[in-house]
Every structure is written in structure tokens, then in C-alpha cells.
Design a protein around this motif. Structure first.
Motif, mmCIF file in Angstrom:
data_model
loop_
_atom_site.group_PDB
_atom_site.id
_atom_site.type_symbol
_atom_site.label_atom_id
_atom_site.label_comp_id
_atom_site.label_asym_id
_atom_site.label_seq_id
_atom_site.Cartn_x
_atom_site.Cartn_y
_atom_site.Cartn_z
ATOM 1 N N ASN A 104 74.120 76.762 -6.972
ATOM 2 C CA ASN A 104 74.333 75.275 -6.636
ATOM 3 C C ASN A 104 73.439 74.942 -5.246
ATOM 4 O O ASN A 104 73.705 73.567 -4.691
ATOM 5 N N VAL A 105 72.541 75.748 -4.647
ATOM 6 C CA VAL A 105 71.998 75.251 -3.508
ATOM 7 C C VAL A 105 70.617 74.357 -4.017
ATOM 8 O O VAL A 105 69.996 74.883 -4.796
ATOM 9 N N LYS A 106 70.139 73.357 -3.326
ATOM 10 C CA LYS A 106 69.066 72.754 -3.723
ATOM 11 C C LYS A 106 67.857 73.422 -3.032
ATOM 12 O O LYS A 106 67.844 74.141 -2.402
ATOM 13 N N VAL A 107 66.975 73.471 -4.145
ATOM 14 C CA VAL A 107 65.700 74.382 -3.741
ATOM 15 C C VAL A 107 64.957 74.108 -2.610
ATOM 16 O O VAL A 107 64.530 74.886 -1.826
ATOM 17 N N ASN A 108 64.974 72.625 -1.876
ATOM 18 C CA ASN A 108 64.314 72.507 -0.807
ATOM 19 C C ASN A 108 65.160 73.073 0.432
ATOM 20 O O ASN A 108 64.795 72.984 1.678
ATOM 21 N N GLU A 109 66.515 73.308 0.153
ATOM 22 C CA GLU A 109 67.260 74.054 1.438
ATOM 23 C C GLU A 109 66.938 75.501 1.315
ATOM 24 O O GLU A 109 67.597 75.960 2.350
ATOM 25 N N ILE A 110 66.449 76.223 0.298
ATOM 26 C CA ILE A 110 66.312 77.609 0.493
ATOM 27 C C ILE A 110 65.202 77.791 1.389
ATOM 28 O O ILE A 110 64.003 77.624 0.913
ATOM 29 N N ASP A 111 65.257 78.429 2.214
ATOM 30 C CA ASP A 111 64.260 78.800 3.230
ATOM 31 C C ASP A 111 64.297 80.230 3.496
ATOM 32 O O ASP A 111 64.837 81.222 2.950
ATOM 33 N N TYR A 112 63.067 80.761 4.521
ATOM 34 C CA TYR A 112 62.992 82.178 4.484
ATOM 35 C C TYR A 112 64.160 82.899 5.223
ATOM 36 O O TYR A 112 64.569 83.974 4.734
ATOM 37 N N LEU A 113 64.989 82.397 6.238
ATOM 38 C CA LEU A 113 66.211 82.992 6.860
ATOM 39 C C LEU A 113 66.987 83.223 5.653
ATOM 40 O O LEU A 113 67.689 84.504 5.660
ATOM 41 N N MET A 114 67.569 82.313 4.872
ATOM 42 C CA MET A 114 68.477 82.547 3.609
ATOM 43 C C MET A 114 67.887 83.616 2.868
ATOM 44 O O MET A 114 68.752 84.385 2.367
ATOM 45 N N LEU A 115 66.733 83.693 2.413
ATOM 46 C CA LEU A 115 65.868 84.719 1.493
ATOM 47 C C LEU A 115 66.148 86.094 2.108
ATOM 48 O O LEU A 115 66.662 86.976 1.451
ATOM 49 N N GLN A 116 65.778 86.116 3.390
ATOM 50 C CA GLN A 116 65.680 87.433 4.078
ATOM 51 C C GLN A 116 67.056 88.001 4.262
ATOM 52 O O GLN A 116 67.155 89.298 4.264
ATOM 53 N N LYS A 117 67.918 87.294 4.488
ATOM 54 C CA LYS A 117 69.350 87.681 4.901
ATOM 55 C C LYS A 117 69.803 88.236 3.470
ATOM 56 O O LYS A 117 70.645 89.398 3.408
ATOM 57 N N PHE A 118 69.717 87.460 2.353
ATOM 58 C CA PHE A 118 70.007 88.043 1.079
ATOM 59 C C PHE A 118 69.474 89.561 0.737
ATOM 60 O O PHE A 118 69.910 90.255 0.046
ATOM 61 N N PHE A 119 67.978 89.345 0.828
ATOM 62 C CA PHE A 119 67.510 90.834 0.529
ATOM 63 C C PHE A 119 67.825 91.946 1.567
ATOM 64 O O PHE A 119 67.849 93.111 1.143
ATOM 65 N N ASN A 120 67.831 91.593 3.012
ATOM 66 C CA ASN A 120 68.410 92.487 3.758
ATOM 67 C C ASN A 120 69.827 93.017 3.231
ATOM 68 O O ASN A 120 70.113 94.285 3.468
#
Length: 392
Positions: A104-120
Motif C-alpha cells: 500500500n506504499v506509493k511507489v514514489n515514496e519507496i526510497d533507498y533507506l526503505m529498501l536497504q532496511k528491508f534487505f538488511n
């Protein structure tokens, strides 16, 4: 990343780093640049910050509306023809994980920090799985950029870690393993012990892989029309689509891995009489099939041969046959361009990488052969080591 080195007379070391990239604003291509950074890392960090701000400040109506769930659904509906069926299958496979996290997150709000935390947070999962998840994300984000829903792809900055699992090791094994003639003969003889149609079909498939280097999906999609015994050639123009499907739903697609994959190859003389007999024996149009004329299941074929090679003391995967052909061509000093054409590599670098691996192995064997001679006895070496250690 869009970071480059530029000469600078003012800088002590003679150069500075510059951030430079293109982006779209209201369908117009714009350019951003900023120079004067003393280190590459400093420039890269600034680029991430700028692109992240641009992403958040976009005012496009479309961007403010679409969620990640919407983006995935649109990708499957619109971008499906841009990719191979297998790629779409592998991308879609990871959507449940990604939608659960970002749905439900808008794609323009998905950034590097959000993704890196997810993969970490996924560091204890298999590294190959994590890499494939990143690939899935990357495809969706590229689609969003082309469609005007995003301006930058936050995936390009992500680093992925994880556990090296058994499958990763096994994959590397079969990609490098060469099936020698004795092992190949062992497989064929074992399959011949049971005189049935399905085993004979397996033998034909194995021979196609060993002597012609076809991928398993290409070998199992062949029809008799693709075999031209008069001109001693084989026409590779389709592949079997089977992943995620029931056996009765398998079908052939003319969309191959690359443009180079479609080709007409010469059939080695050794196969001509074998193919002649097989065409007379096999009553169906499919060149390799089960006893009812249906497509073979690739996994069933692999499992059957794995049981045989286990008796021989080795592992098996159909792709080993392709690697074996490339290695045998190298062993016989066939030039790289000819190998590229026969293997249908879209990029010569793929051929060169096999060449490099082969010659590294040859160098290792040459070195070991020298020190295995009588003049280099292991006992003498061990005594020498003991004398050195006694000096301490």
C-alpha cells in the motif's frame, strides 16, 4: 550511479568528482550536475540524497496515485510481452513477499533507506533468493519510470547479503562440471538397460544436449520438422514453457532467450544415423516426447539422469551438457567466434568467460602435474616443513 571523475587544476590531486544524471520533469528531459566533491563516496552519497528528494517532491498526478500493488498488477498486464515467460514467472514468484512489505506504499515514496532496511532484515535468508527479489523490484521500478510513475530507480543503490545455500553451491558445480566421454557412455548404457520408449526419448534428449549444446527447454520443444537430415541441420526456433504449469498445459513459445538463440546449426555426423532411426521409431511429431506424444517434463528427465550419475559418483543437470560442449570445442582449439556461433551466445564475453575458466583449470592441472613427479616427493616436502618449524 551517475558519478564521474573530472580534471581540476584547483584540486591538489588534479581532479574532483561530479554528480551528473538525466531525469524527466513533465515529460521533458532535464539534466542535473554538481561538481567539486573530493571523494567518490561523497559524490555518491550526495547523488542518493538529491534523487531521493526529487522522488519525494514530484508533483505529477499519476505518481501521487499509484501504489506498489497497483504497479505490480500493471506490470503483469502491460510489460508482460517485454520479457521471456520464465522471467515473468520468476518476477511474479516474489510478488507476495514484496506486496506484504510495500503493497500500500506509493511507489514514489519507496526510497533507498526503505529498501536497504528491508534487505538488511533478510540477511539470514538465502542470498540467491534476495538477489532475485531485488531483480523483481528492479523490473517493476523500471516499468514505473517508463510509465511516468517514478523518476529514479532506488534499486540501483541497494546492496544484498544473505546465506550461501546448498543450491547456490550446486548451481556453481553443474555450471562448471564437464561430463567426460566415459560418464556420458555410462548414462546412455544405463538408460538403454530398460528397453522402453521413454528411456529412448531421454537418450535422444541427452545426445542433443551433449553434441549440440541445446538448452533443455529448446531440446524438448523440437519437432521433426526442425530436423533436416538431407542438409544435416537443426532449426532452433522455439522453447518449451513449463515453469509453474501443469504438464498438460505445457506449450512451445517462439520467444527465445535472445536473437542469437534462434539459429540453424549443423548436425554432427555421429548423430545422423541415430536421428534417422529415431524418426522411424518415433511415431509422433514431437522429436523428444513421452510414449503418448506429449512434452517431456524437464524435471522428470533431470531426476532420472541424476539417479544414474549418482551411481557414477557425480551430479547431473542438463545444463552440464551445454557446458561440456563448449569445453570440448575449446579442447580441440576451435576459435572463439565459431564457439560463440555454435553455442549461440548473444555476447562474446560469455564465450570468453568459459575460455578463461577452461584455461585457468588447465594451468592448475599443469602446475599440479609438475609437483606430482617423483622428484617432488610429499615426504621430502613434509620433512622440509618440519625443519622450518623447528627453527622457531
Amino acid at each position: 550511479m551517475s558519478v564521474r571523475k573530472r580534471e581540476s587544476k584547483k584540486a591538489k590531486n588534479g581532479y574532483v568528482w561530479e554528480v551528473y544524471f538525466k531525469y524527466k520533469e513533465n515529460a521533458k528531459v532535464m539534466r542535473f550536475s554538481k561538481s567539486g566533491f573530493s571523494t567518490k563516496k561523497e559524490a555518491e552519497e550526495y547523488e542518493i540524497k538529491v534523487k531521493s528528494e526529487m522522488q519525494k517532491n514530484i508533483s505529477n498526478y499519476k505518481v501521487n496515485k499509484i501504489t506498489f500493488n497497483d504497479a505490480c498488477d500493471m506490470f503483469l498486464e502491460i510489460a508482460i510481452n517485454e520479457y521471456q515467460e520464465g522471467t515473468i514467472y520468476n518476477t511474479k514468484k516474489y510478488f507476495p513477499i514484496l506486496k506484504n512489505e510495500f503493497g500500500n506504499v506509493k511507489v514514489n515514496e519507496i526510497d533507498y533507506l526503505m529498501l536497504q532496511k528491508f534487505f538488511n532484515a533478510r540477511s539470514e535468508f538465502g542470498i540467491e533468493t534476495n538477489k532475485n527479489i531485488r531483480k523483481s523490484l528492479n523490473r517493476v521500478f523500471k516499468f514505473c519510470i517508463r510509465s511516468g510513475y517514478m523518476t529514479t530507480n532506488p534499486c540501483e543503490y541497494i546492496s544484498v547479503c544473505g546465506i550461501e545455500n546448498h543450491r547456490t553451491t550446486y548451481t556453481n558445480d553443474y555450471e562448471e562440471h564437464v561430463i567426460e566421454q566415459d560418464e556420458f557412455n555410462f548414462i546412455i548404457n544405463k538408460l538403454n538397460e530398460e528397453n522402453c520408449f521413454i528411456n529412448k526419448s531421454y537418450i535422444i534428449a541427452i545426445m542433443i544436449g551433449y553434441y549440440l549444446g541445446l538448452r533443455i527447454s529448446e531440446a524438448l520443444a523440437l519437432t521433426k520438422d526442425d530436423i533436416d537430415l538431407h542438409n544435416k541441420s537443426i532449426n532452433i526456433n522455439k522453447k518449451l514453457i513449463y515453469k509453474g504449469l501443469r504438464k498438460e498445459d505445457f506449450y512451445a513459445s517462439h520467444k527465445l532467450k535472445s536473437k542469437k538463440s534462434k539459429a540453424v546449426l549443423p548436425i554432427p555426423e555421429i548423430l545422423i544415423p541415430i536421428f534417422q532411426k529415431w524418426i522411424s521409431y518415433n511415431p509422433y511429431n514431437l522429436f523428444v516426447c513421452d510414449d503418448e506424444g506429449n512434452y517431456l517434463h524437464p524435471e522428470t528427465l533431470n531426476k532420472k539422469v541424476k539417479k544414474i550419475t549418482k551411481q557414477y559418483g557425480t551430479k547431473f543437470h542438463f545444463h552440464m551438457l551445454r557446458h561440456t560442449l563448449a569445453t570440448n570445442l575449446l579442447r580441440n582449439n576451435i576459435d572463439l567466434k565459431t564457439i560463440q556461433e555454435l553455442m549461440r551466445h548473444s555476447n562474446i564475453n560469455t564465450t570468453i568467460s568459459i575460455y578463461t575458466h577452461y584455461h585457468d583449470e588447465q594451468k592448475r592441472k599443469s602446475l599440479n602435474s609438475i609437483f606430482s613427479t617423483p622428484s617432488f616427493q610429499q615426504n621430502n616436502i613434509l620433512q622440509g616443513v618440519e625443519k622450518v618449524s623447528n627453527l622457531n
